[in-house]
Design a protein around this motif. Structure first.
Motif, PDB file in Angstrom:
ATOM      1  N   GLU A   1       9.179  -8.935   3.758  1.00  0.00           N
ATOM      2  CA  GLU A   1       9.675  -8.266   2.548  1.00  0.00           C
ATOM      3  C   GLU A   1       8.656  -8.260   1.407  1.00  0.00           C
ATOM      4  O   GLU A   1       8.521  -7.281   0.683  1.00  0.00           O
ATOM      5  N   ILE A   2       7.949  -9.373   1.235  1.00  0.00           N
ATOM      6  CA  ILE A   2       6.962  -9.436   0.146  1.00  0.00           C
ATOM      7  C   ILE A   2       5.823  -8.454   0.428  1.00  0.00           C
ATOM      8  O   ILE A   2       5.372  -7.717  -0.454  1.00  0.00           O
ATOM      9  N   ALA A   3       5.391  -8.431   1.697  1.00  0.00           N
ATOM     10  CA  ALA A   3       4.311  -7.513   2.074  1.00  0.00           C
ATOM     11  C   ALA A   3       4.724  -6.064   1.803  1.00  0.00           C
ATOM     12  O   ALA A   3       3.965  -5.294   1.199  1.00  0.00           O
ATOM     13  N   LEU A   4       5.921  -5.713   2.222  1.00  0.00           N
ATOM     14  CA  LEU A   4       6.374  -4.331   2.040  1.00  0.00           C
ATOM     15  C   LEU A   4       6.439  -3.956   0.562  1.00  0.00           C
ATOM     16  O   LEU A   4       5.991  -2.875   0.148  1.00  0.00           O
ATOM     17  N   ALA A   5       6.975  -4.868  -0.253  1.00  0.00           N
ATOM     18  CA  ALA A   5       7.085  -4.587  -1.693  1.00  0.00           C
ATOM     19  C   ALA A   5       5.705  -4.407  -2.306  1.00  0.00           C
ATOM     20  O   ALA A   5       5.474  -3.493  -3.115  1.00  0.00           O
ATOM     21  N   LEU A   6       4.775  -5.268  -1.901  1.00  0.00           N
ATOM     22  CA  LEU A   6       3.429  -5.199  -2.466  1.00  0.00           C
ATOM     23  C   LEU A   6       2.693  -3.931  -2.030  1.00  0.00           C
ATOM     24  O   LEU A   6       1.995  -3.297  -2.837  1.00  0.00           O
ATOM     25  N   ILE A   7       2.845  -3.564  -0.765  1.00  0.00           N
ATOM     26  CA  ILE A   7       2.171  -2.351  -0.273  1.00  0.00           C
ATOM     27  C   ILE A   7       2.629  -1.140  -1.099  1.00  0.00           C
ATOM     28  O   ILE A   7       1.809  -0.332  -1.545  1.00  0.00           O
ATOM     29  N   ARG A   8       3.934  -1.070  -1.331  1.00  0.00           N
ATOM     30  CA  ARG A   8       4.449   0.058  -2.129  1.00  0.00           C
ATOM     31  C   ARG A   8       3.892   0.009  -3.554  1.00  0.00           C
ATOM     32  O   ARG A   8       3.408   1.018  -4.074  1.00  0.00           O
ATOM     33  N   ALA A   9       3.919  -1.188  -4.144  1.00  0.00           N
ATOM     34  CA  ALA A   9       3.453  -1.313  -5.533  1.00  0.00           C
ATOM     35  C   ALA A   9       1.958  -1.024  -5.646  1.00  0.00           C
ATOM     36  O   ALA A   9       1.474  -0.584  -6.688  1.00  0.00           O
ATOM     37  N   GLY A  10       1.226  -1.250  -4.542  1.00  0.00           N
ATOM     38  CA  GLY A  10      -0.232  -1.079  -4.589  1.00  0.00           C
ATOM     39  C   GLY A  10      -0.683   0.327  -4.248  1.00  0.00           C
ATOM     40  O   GLY A  10      -1.881   0.577  -4.163  1.00  0.00           O
ATOM     41  N   GLY A  11       0.251   1.223  -3.969  1.00  0.00           N
ATOM     42  CA  GLY A  11      -0.135   2.606  -3.710  1.00  0.00           C
ATOM     43  C   GLY A  11       0.149   3.076  -2.295  1.00  0.00           C
ATOM     44  O   GLY A  11      -0.085   4.232  -1.959  1.00  0.00           O
ATOM     45  N   GLY A  12       0.619   2.203  -1.436  1.00  0.00           N
ATOM     46  CA  GLY A  12       1.100   2.633  -0.129  1.00  0.00           C
ATOM     47  C   GLY A  12       0.140   2.436   1.029  1.00  0.00           C
ATOM     48  O   GLY A  12       0.552   2.462   2.189  1.00  0.00           O
ATOM     49  N   PHE A  13      -1.162   2.262   0.744  1.00  0.00           N
ATOM     50  CA  PHE A  13      -2.145   2.085   1.826  1.00  0.00           C
ATOM     51  C   PHE A  13      -3.002   0.860   1.488  1.00  0.00           C
ATOM     52  O   PHE A  13      -3.927   0.941   0.695  1.00  0.00           O
ATOM     53  N   ILE A  14      -2.652  -0.254   2.090  1.00  0.00           N
ATOM     54  CA  ILE A  14      -3.333  -1.504   1.727  1.00  0.00           C
ATOM     55  C   ILE A  14      -4.067  -2.055   2.949  1.00  0.00           C
ATOM     56  O   ILE A  14      -3.438  -2.423   3.943  1.00  0.00           O
ATOM     57  N   SER A  15      -5.403  -2.092   2.845  1.00  0.00           N
ATOM     58  CA  SER A  15      -6.150  -2.736   3.935  1.00  0.00           C
ATOM     59  C   SER A  15      -5.944  -4.235   3.786  1.00  0.00           C
ATOM     60  O   SER A  15      -5.911  -4.755   2.672  1.00  0.00           O
ATOM     61  N   ALA A  16      -5.759  -4.908   4.899  1.00  0.00           N
ATOM     62  CA  ALA A  16      -5.499  -6.348   4.803  1.00  0.00           C
ATOM     63  C   ALA A  16      -5.978  -7.075   6.044  1.00  0.00           C
ATOM     64  O   ALA A  16      -5.238  -7.256   6.999  1.00  0.00           O
TER      65      ALA A  16
END
Ligand code: AMP
Ligand code: MG
Length: 507
Positions: free
Chosen positions: A131-146
């Motif tokens: 859940e935290i990952a999903l929330a952060l990905i959305r807040a960060g613009g939707g495409f997060i390299s990790a």
């Protein structure tokens, strides 16, 4: 070297603090780096569509820039914005396994910079379930390299503390969401080939994938030592996941592996090395020498996956020179566990049987009539000798009616020599005492023959003097004055010294 202040924030995944997510999202949108929890391991997040952010990621991790990053998304709908084509099999797979610990490789389109894909025309994509990952990905613009949020070459991080150990002062923020669920990185499945090919094993197994799309191939370089070809996932060629110590995997049936590891740990410790042992809940009590840690339960290999990297990191802190690990079943998640362990070991494995064959006996058992004088005395004397190999040294009696302590005169003699039998309790010899690993030594012929005739298949029974090729028997001191006990003790000491020499010579 610390070059910036890293913000560290705790978030409860059941009650996500939106403000912190917003702050972290802003950092990502501005090209910064935020480490965050996923169900597999902690990831080091950056904007995947920003080439400069990718450069920062490589720099913070010290990662070779030909090793591509996985792009994390939070909604399947955005896939079309970064890939050229989604094959039908991929559709089916995504429906079944996303969100989850499965990364898929597609042909990328021009929106994904080559800086993110290590120069490749393909892109690896995953939708995590955390859940935290999903929330952060959305807040960060939707495409997060990790990529995993560790320094390149160190074991992947499974807690925020691990991330801080490696990256504090090098990244903008760490989101602490507690320990991860799975503990090994995602399965990577290449969807640009047919049949699709597993490039890295993980929690989603070949069998699980085949149930959905039929045949799935496996990159053959994964578990092979001297593969001629380079692995298809560029990152798999590096000896990462690695602890500082030399790790060695001991393969073979579990009981045999335990014996082999005990044997090596004892001998390495005598040579002055600090030795770590990776044990399991089922075997941990069998070990005596070294720094021994359980990695989880064989009966539930998910626990082993979860603890794997943590245990490797703990051994780094202990500064051991060598780590010996049991091997695990390669069913289910076990294949991923063995793949990571094998890489951490730089493919160093040994067969347990090659080690155990070098030591004939593991247990020395002195058998007397009532196990209250000569037997315990001999055992304690031998324990005080310097032995090249490890033995369980014990004594038993042929006729033990009750668990009495050692004879008082024997104890008095031992005390006068700075030893004691105070912990001794007389114990009856049992059939189970007579296994192939045990050397049984009696003090007279009569007891030897009694054992041989009372029990079946006894192989290694000798009188002490016969075994060391000495004519002298140590007689029973029973009912004699203390001086006789003293004389017999002296003789026993001489014979036990010869026994120690013989054991050290023969192994
Ligand atoms: P990590 O981010 O630490 O889990 O490592 C990512 C892994 O994914 C590395 O082993 C990469 O080589 C692999 N990977 C990422 N993108 C691709 C790609 N386009 N093709 C093949 N492997 C990839
Ligand atoms: Mg990694």
């Amino acid at each position: 070297m610390k070059v910036m202040k890293t913000i560290i924030e705790k978030i409860d995944k059941n009650q996500i603090d939106e403000q912190i997510i917003e702050q972290a999202g802003d950092i990502l949108q501005q090209g910064g780096l935020v480490a965050f929890p996923t169900e597999t391991v902690y990831g080091l997040g950056a904007n995947a569509l920003d080439e400069e952010a990718a450069k920062k990621t490589y720099a913070a991790k010290g990662r070779p820039s030909d090793n591509p990053l996985i792009v994390h998304i939070a909604d399947v709908g955005v896939l079309d914005l970064i890939v050229t084509h989604v094959p039908e099999k991929a559709q089916k797979i995504m429906e079944k396994f996303w969100p989850g610990p499965l990364t898929l490789i597609f042909n990328k389109n021009e929106n994904v910079p080559l800086g993110t894909t290590g120069g490749l025309s393909t892109v690896a994509i995953r939708m995590p379930v955390h859940e935290i990952a999903l929330a952060l990905i959305r807040a960060g613009g939707g495409f997060i390299s990790a990529p995993s949020a560790n320094t390149s070459g160190r074991p992947s991080p499974t807690s925020a503390e691990h991330v801080a150990e490696d990256l504090d002062g090098k990244i903008d923020m760490i989101i602490d969401g507690g320990s991860v669920e799975i503990g090994v990185e995602s399965t990577i499945l290449d969807m640009t080939v047919d049949p699709p090919m597993i490039l890295r094993p993980g929690a989603v197994t070949k069998e699980m994938l085949e149930e959905v799309i039929g045949e799935v191939a496996v990159d053959q370089t994964l578990l092979v030592d001297d593969a001629k070809e380079a692995p298809k996932a560029p990152g798999m060629k590096y000896r990462h996941y690695a602890p500082k110590a030399q790790l060695m995997i001991v393969e073979g049936e579990t009981g045999e592996a335990v014996k082999a590891i005990k044997q090596i740990a004892y001998e390495q410790t005598r040579l002055g090395y600090k030795v770590g042992i990776i044990a399991t809940n089922e075997t941990i009590d069998s070990y005596t020498t070294g720094i021994i840690k359980s990695i989880g339960a064989r009966s539930n290999e998910n626990t082993i996956a979860k603890n794997l990297y943590k245990v490797l990191r703990e051994f780094d802190e202990e500064e051991v020179s060598y780590i010996y690990s049991e091997a695990f079943d390669t069913e289910g998640i076990g294949y991923a566990i063995m793949n990571r362990l094998d890489k951490a070991a730089g493919h160093h494995t040994i067969q347990a049987g090659d080690i155990t064959k070098l030591q004939k006996y593991r247990r020395i058992l002195f058998v007397s009539n009532s196990d209250n004088c000569r037997g315990p005395m001999a055992a304690e004397l031998l324990r005080n000798e310097s032995l090249n190999k490890e033995y369980a040294i014990e004594s038993r009696g042929m006729v033990v009616l009750f668990p009495e302590p050692a004879n008082q005169k024997a104890e008095a003699i031992m005390r006068s020599q700075q030893m004691t039998l105070e912990k001794h309790v007389a114990t009856q010899l049992e059939e189970a005492d007579l296994d192939d690993d045990t050397l049984v030594l009696t003090f007279d012929e009569k007891r030897k023959w009694k054992i041989i005739s009372d029990y079946e298949n006894v192989k290694n029974v000798y009188t002490l003097n016969e075994y060391i090729d000495d004519e002298r028997f140590v007689p029973s001191s029973h009912g004699q004055p203390l001086v006789v006990y003293g004389e017999n003790f002296e003789l026993m000491r001489e014979l036990i010294k010869k026994l120690a020499d013989k054991l050290n010579e023969e192994g």
